[in-house]
Design an enzyme around this catalytic site. Sequence first.
Site, PDB file in Angstrom:
ATOM      1  N   ARG A 127     -74.242 -61.000 -75.039  1.00  0.00           N
ATOM      2  CA  ARG A 127     -75.084 -60.228 -75.966  1.00  0.00           C
ATOM      3  C   ARG A 127     -75.597 -61.181 -77.049  1.00  0.00           C
ATOM      4  NH1 ARG A 127     -74.464 -57.615 -80.940  1.00  0.00           N
ATOM      5  NH2 ARG A 127     -75.626 -55.661 -81.168  1.00  0.00           N
TER       6      ARG A 127
ATOM      7  N   SER B 105     -74.679 -47.011 -73.068  1.00  0.00           N
ATOM      8  CA  SER B 105     -74.080 -46.515 -74.314  1.00  0.00           C
ATOM      9  C   SER B 105     -74.439 -45.043 -74.473  1.00  0.00           C
ATOM     10  CB  SER B 105     -74.617 -47.296 -75.518  1.00  0.00           C
ATOM     11  OG  SER B 105     -74.246 -48.647 -75.425  1.00  0.00           O
TER      12      SER B 105
ATOM     13  N   LYS C 280     -72.976 -54.782 -85.460  1.00  0.00           N
ATOM     14  CA  LYS C 280     -74.271 -54.155 -85.183  1.00  0.00           C
ATOM     15  C   LYS C 280     -74.801 -53.534 -86.467  1.00  0.00           C
ATOM     16  CE  LYS C 280     -76.479 -51.359 -81.643  1.00  0.00           C
ATOM     17  NZ  LYS C 280     -76.356 -50.226 -80.735  1.00  0.00           N
TER      18      LYS C 280
END
Length: 211
Positions: A43, A114, A143
């Site tokens: 990521r 998600s 995040k």
Amino acid sequence: MNQEKLRTALKVYFIMGSPNCLISPEDVLKEAIAGGITLFQFREKGEGALEGTEKYLLAKKLQQICRKHDIPFIINDDIELAILLNADGVHIGQEDEPIEKVREKIGKKILGVSVHTPDEAEAAIQGGADYFGIGPVFTTKTKKDARATQGTTLIEALRGKGFKIPIVGIGGISVENASTVFRSGADGVAVITAITHAASPLEAVRTLRNI
């Protein structure tokens, strides 16, 4: 990958990109693998994230490390990169491409989605999701646009409704609170800083595996 194999692969699910690391991403990944991670997601997001060729080259290096140790290699969001590298799968959020389109593009590869509500969970299954990522379970700084913390409520609700799909909890999970996520019905925990910022990524992973 069948559901039972996927459940096992989700146990200690490591997510990382260069912005999360205090030392080189390759060294962090090698330590994490030595400690016993069961799946890796690349990521590359956040401040200072690599782009273009640099991102591709790092992804390729990390993928080679995973392949050497038989660890599934998944890419976050970047479907084109996943196809280019022939990654083992992708993980997408609700704001990304429609699930059905992603499934069409990646064929039988692993597709993680998600989800934040029972309706999203139902739609994800219809669209072809192989597993759910549910969170943020606890407060997270990784995040910036993270939704409100919801604890393990949704995991428990989905299991209560009879959802059998593999589930991994994500968001603010550490060695101190991981056991509550497993007790709620999750098959695994997804962690970033609990490993990347640990004094010893290897020892952090070992502790998570013991839990």
